[in-house]
Motif scaffolding. Structure first.
Motif, mmCIF file in Angstrom:
data_model
loop_
_atom_site.group_PDB
_atom_site.id
_atom_site.type_symbol
_atom_site.label_atom_id
_atom_site.label_comp_id
_atom_site.label_asym_id
_atom_site.label_seq_id
_atom_site.Cartn_x
_atom_site.Cartn_y
_atom_site.Cartn_z
ATOM 1 N N GLU A 109 46.156 47.566 24.418
ATOM 2 C CA GLU A 109 47.307 47.163 23.758
ATOM 3 C C GLU A 109 47.602 45.687 23.654
ATOM 4 O O GLU A 109 48.681 45.273 22.909
ATOM 5 C CB GLU A 109 48.376 48.030 24.378
ATOM 6 N N LEU A 110 46.608 44.853 24.428
ATOM 7 C CA LEU A 110 47.132 43.457 24.425
ATOM 8 C C LEU A 110 46.848 42.934 22.783
ATOM 9 O O LEU A 110 45.752 43.037 22.363
ATOM 10 C CB LEU A 110 46.212 42.852 25.125
ATOM 11 N N GLU A 111 47.802 42.339 22.250
ATOM 12 C CA GLU A 111 47.864 41.620 21.042
ATOM 13 C C GLU A 111 46.939 40.481 20.808
ATOM 14 O O GLU A 111 46.123 40.212 19.887
ATOM 15 C CB GLU A 111 49.165 41.236 20.443
ATOM 16 N N PHE A 112 46.634 39.691 22.136
ATOM 17 C CA PHE A 112 45.682 38.491 22.077
ATOM 18 C C PHE A 112 45.129 38.726 23.226
ATOM 19 O O PHE A 112 45.353 37.905 24.162
ATOM 20 C CB PHE A 112 46.523 37.246 22.270
ATOM 21 N N PRO A 113 44.033 39.579 23.093
ATOM 22 C CA PRO A 113 43.316 39.977 24.510
ATOM 23 C C PRO A 113 42.398 38.630 24.952
ATOM 24 O O PRO A 113 42.345 38.385 26.260
ATOM 25 C CB PRO A 113 42.148 40.966 24.075
ATOM 26 N N MET A 114 41.781 37.659 24.265
ATOM 27 C CA MET A 114 41.183 36.671 24.529
ATOM 28 C C MET A 114 42.108 35.679 25.336
ATOM 29 O O MET A 114 41.848 35.405 26.610
ATOM 30 C CB MET A 114 40.716 36.118 23.388
ATOM 31 N N GLU A 115 43.234 35.418 24.417
ATOM 32 C CA GLU A 115 44.037 34.607 25.479
ATOM 33 C C GLU A 115 44.638 35.128 26.591
ATOM 34 O O GLU A 115 44.855 34.503 27.670
ATOM 35 C CB GLU A 115 45.512 34.217 24.457
ATOM 36 N N GLU A 150 39.861 48.072 17.007
ATOM 37 C CA GLU A 150 41.237 47.704 16.481
ATOM 38 C C GLU A 150 42.136 47.948 17.808
ATOM 39 O O GLU A 150 41.955 48.617 18.616
ATOM 40 C CB GLU A 150 41.814 49.076 15.728
ATOM 41 N N ILE A 151 42.996 46.903 17.811
ATOM 42 C CA ILE A 151 43.844 46.679 18.866
ATOM 43 C C ILE A 151 45.136 47.807 18.940
ATOM 44 O O ILE A 151 45.784 48.041 17.646
ATOM 45 C CB ILE A 151 44.578 45.407 19.305
#
Length: 233
Positions: free
Chosen positions: A150-156, A35-36
């Motif tokens: 904390e990155l909401e979009f880690p993959m991007e 979970e982020i």
């Protein structure tokens, strides 16, 4: 980020992310079974600048161990108060430091402090939730200090980092040790080496250094692998 009850248990259209009821310190968005964490507000600037931080985290040693030279171009992503960025700037007198932030109050603070310190090799840059905003192939070392989780979009975001790094550029993550119960940080704001490796390798990064010399944090250095296949989950 807020989620309605109907979103719980669902996945993003491409299957990269799933959603659940948010925990106390998370946003309810899940990436590779993690979970982020919720983003720390810049209201916590006093904690970032606390007098005891240098001793508690041995920040001087962390900065000493950075794989940089006097002319390196460094990006401190999620720079916060600039605790690391301004100290790193002194180590790269012929180089440059990008202090990347997304919160407007942090950006204002960084700009004002940079001027007060008369550090001409620091450039404050506003990023986004999916991109660093850095120029392509410009960075020798990109660091994130207690930020990645904390990155909401880690993959991007990791793909944005890959674009910003030079061919020989490196990514450094400092993350509080999830494996150590003595590290008194909320669980959502800690990461294990195993989880970091899982997520980074899925996005085309290979770990080249696992430093265990800091008292509270992992010191994990990665380089990019251009031929890697990106895994969605």
């Amino acid at each position: 980020m807020s989620l309605t009850f109907s979103a719980c248990g669902q996945q993003s259209n491409d299957g990269t992310y799933s959603y659940k009821s948010p925990s106390r310190d998370g946003i309810g968005k899940v990436y590779m079974d993690r979970e982020i964490a919720s983003v720390m507000s810049f209201d916590g600037v006093d904690w970032l600048e606390r007098n005891s931080r240098t001793t508690e985290e041995n920040t001087n040693l962390a900065i000493k161990k950075l794989p940089i030279t006097k002319n390196s171009v460094v990006a401190d992503v999620g720079a916060g108060s600039g605790f690391y960025a301004f100290r790193i700037a002194k180590r790269v007198p012929e180089g440059k430091v990008y202090a990347v932030e997304i919160q407007d109050d942090a950006i204002k603070y960084l700009v004002e402090k940079s001027k007060s310190l008369n550090l001409n090799n620091v450039q404050v840059l506003k990023g986004s939730i999916k991109s660093t905003g850095l120029p392509d192939s410009s960075i020798d070392l990109l660091i994130m200090v207690d930020v990645y989780h904390e990155l909401e979009f880690p993959m991007e975001y990791l793909q944005s980092i890959k674009r910003a790094l030079k061919p020989t550029g490196k990514l450094l993550l400092l993350e509080y040790k999830a494996e150590d119960p003595a590290v008194e940080i909320k669980a959502a704001h800690k990461m294990s080496v195993k989880q970091v490796q899982r997520e980074l390798s899925a996005n085309g990064f290979r770990m080249v250094q696992q430093g265990s010399f800091l008292p509270l944090q992992h010191f994990l250095v990665f380089e990019k692998q251009e031929s890697a296949n990106i895994k969605r989950k």
